[in-house]
Design an enzyme around this catalytic site. Sequence first.
Site, mmCIF file in Angstrom:
data_model
loop_
_atom_site.group_PDB
_atom_site.id
_atom_site.type_symbol
_atom_site.label_atom_id
_atom_site.label_comp_id
_atom_site.label_asym_id
_atom_site.label_seq_id
_atom_site.Cartn_x
_atom_site.Cartn_y
_atom_site.Cartn_z
ATOM 1 N N LYS A 121 40.222 30.755 53.455
ATOM 2 C CA LYS A 121 39.128 29.779 53.591
ATOM 3 C C LYS A 121 39.659 28.362 53.784
ATOM 4 O O LYS A 121 38.979 27.528 54.392
ATOM 5 C CB LYS A 121 38.206 29.847 52.378
ATOM 6 N N GLU A 136 34.927 21.735 46.717
ATOM 7 C CA GLU A 136 33.835 21.245 47.567
ATOM 8 C C GLU A 136 32.790 20.571 46.697
ATOM 9 O O GLU A 136 32.664 20.904 45.514
ATOM 10 C CB GLU A 136 33.119 22.418 48.281
ATOM 11 N N HIS A 169 25.668 37.205 44.119
ATOM 12 C CA HIS A 169 26.387 37.153 45.396
ATOM 13 C C HIS A 169 26.209 38.397 46.246
ATOM 14 O O HIS A 169 26.951 38.612 47.192
ATOM 15 C CB HIS A 169 27.873 36.846 45.185
ATOM 16 N N ARG A 182 33.510 40.981 60.809
ATOM 17 C CA ARG A 182 33.112 42.393 60.856
ATOM 18 C C ARG A 182 31.654 42.487 61.303
ATOM 19 O O ARG A 182 30.966 41.478 61.393
ATOM 20 C CB ARG A 182 33.215 42.980 59.442
HETATM 21 C C1 MV4 Z 1 28.342 26.938 47.422
HETATM 22 C C2 MV4 Z 1 27.243 26.584 46.613
HETATM 23 C C3 MV4 Z 1 26.974 25.257 46.424
HETATM 24 N N1 MV4 Z 1 27.784 24.330 46.969
HETATM 25 N N2 MV4 Z 1 29.100 25.962 47.949
HETATM 26 C C4 MV4 Z 1 27.893 31.709 46.994
HETATM 27 C C5 MV4 Z 1 28.401 32.754 47.936
HETATM 28 C C6 MV4 Z 1 29.498 32.118 48.692
HETATM 29 N N3 MV4 Z 1 29.576 32.621 50.033
HETATM 30 C C7 MV4 Z 1 29.176 30.662 48.630
HETATM 31 N N4 MV4 Z 1 28.293 30.463 47.538
HETATM 32 C C8 MV4 Z 1 27.907 29.206 47.167
HETATM 33 N N5 MV4 Z 1 28.654 28.200 47.693
HETATM 34 C C9 MV4 Z 1 28.814 24.698 47.715
HETATM 35 N N6 MV4 Z 1 29.604 23.741 48.236
HETATM 36 C C10 MV4 Z 1 26.470 27.608 46.067
HETATM 37 C C11 MV4 Z 1 26.817 28.923 46.311
HETATM 38 C C12 MV4 Z 1 26.024 29.897 45.606
HETATM 39 C C13 MV4 Z 1 26.255 30.139 44.220
HETATM 40 C C14 MV4 Z 1 27.268 29.500 43.515
HETATM 41 C C15 MV4 Z 1 27.489 29.760 42.150
HETATM 42 C C16 MV4 Z 1 26.679 30.681 41.474
HETATM 43 C C17 MV4 Z 1 25.671 31.341 42.159
HETATM 44 C C18 MV4 Z 1 25.452 31.093 43.547
HETATM 45 C C19 MV4 Z 1 24.440 31.771 44.224
HETATM 46 C C20 MV4 Z 1 24.247 31.521 45.557
HETATM 47 C C21 MV4 Z 1 25.034 30.588 46.246
#
Ligand code: MV4
Length: 494
Positions: free
Chosen positions: A115, A199, A234, A291
């Site tokens: 990433k 981030e 997730h 994918r």
């Molecule tokens: C984030 C975020 C907020 N800010 N990035 C979750 C899945 C992954 N692909 C990216 N995710 C997130 N990234 C930034 N900069 C919020 C999520 C997020 C999340 C984070 C912590 C706990 C639960 C979550 C549920 C959905 C999305």
Amino acid sequence: MKRLLVANRGEIAVRILRAARELELETVAVYSEADADLPHVRLADRAVCVGPANPLESYLNQERLLAAAATQGADALHPGYGFLSENPAFARRCEQAGLTFVGPTSGTIELMGNKIASRKTVTAHGVPVVPGYQGSCEDLDALTEAATAIGFPVILKAAAGGGGKGMQIVRKPSELQAALESARRIAFQAFGDSSVFLERYLVQPRHIEFQILGDHHGNLVHLFERECSIQRRHQKIVEETPSTALDPERRAAMGEIAVTAARSVGYRNAGTVEFIVARDGSYYFLEMNTRIQVEHPITELVTGLDLVQWQLRIAAGEPLGFTQEQLRQRGHAIECRIYAEDPGQGFLPSPGTLSLLVEPSGPGIRNDCGFVTGNHISPHYDSLLSKLITYGEDREQARRRMLRALQDYTILGVKTTLPFLRDVLDHPAFREGTTFTDFIPAHFGQWHDPTDETGRRIALLAAALETCLSSHGSNPSTATHQHDPWTSLGAWQP
Ligand code: MV4
């Protein structure tokens, strides 16, 4: 390309085998000892057992899969999703064995798997990423300085991660050290790589992704978006397209950015560019999945394209037969993931025998299913049973069709997410389209099955038992008032 080996199981193996047969390719299925009776084994021209139930010894066993491809004379391999689909070493071994890997090159998979590297690559081509820091995170002072400049809260993510594993939200500077140590330890345990990056943490964002198709002749298009905000821990459970959050201008802008991100790595085959969308509508590249994705069918329904067939045609060297301008989104599609899990018990996997499976059908209804009545749902694998997808001229028609299909779907023998999904699709917030990533925790914190009759059955059994055990006639009050229901009903009283 003449003979395709499908290195997967369940619904996606069935999906790929159907596409391959329509293209008149010969097909080879693989299966583990636990999966001999599954539909994908019967759908293929040939089938090879690649090992025991434990996926490490079968669907993840690179030697066994490559040997099966060689002995069966396969010249192409489709990895599906999960298992080895995003393993650059496996893709490289296929390339070296002269086996066409249906997907991007091993180099692209490797680059997008990191990433930090993918963030740097796409940023260099003008793709917006969440304000952050990808410098050396080992140095706490430098990290604190970066986090303060970005502004709290911030989020620590694993470079080798994706999909949420090992993420740590940090709300103030004093929490940074502990969060960093924890994130690095989890990342090392999960991925063997402890690198992390930082981030700004966006509050109540949406998760919107764009489908990409690129051929071997420089053509690269996007097939619009999928709104995937409804997740639990997730894992997506409901996806739809179009997103209720995008207007035509923002959709076109994000689509162009997605194509730019894919072009920046010379992307070939099907891929997905994930964005996080803030409440003010600003959007940022998160990662690219190299994918075919679980939720690809909703894109197929609104574009009219068969994505898996296009994966195979692209891998065979065929150019895309259309341009971006010729693509249109028509109508609305929703997907619900039907898992063998108990939603009343924190989505605990519910393995067992499918004593009955009756699929819904009718206008605008598609069910991509990997199992039939009598199959055993093994605890060794992901518990996805099927994907129920509905199409409508508009969102409300697709939603109502989904509710009808969820009602008509019968699965006996294992607990499923069906009753939970009925409540999600019926929720006012879903009806309104206000779907953010906190949708499930916000609206379904503790959910109990309203149709669960277990409590009522226990009460009835207790009443029957009490009646049998109680000695009739010995109580003088029953003798005198035997026609009074308040005494004669005994434990059967409501
Ligand atoms: C984030 C975020 C907020 N800010 N990035 C979750 C899945 C992954 N692909 C990216 N995710 C997130 N990234 C930034 N900069 C919020 C999520 C997020 C999340 C984070 C912590 C706990 C639960 C979550 C549920 C959905 C999305």
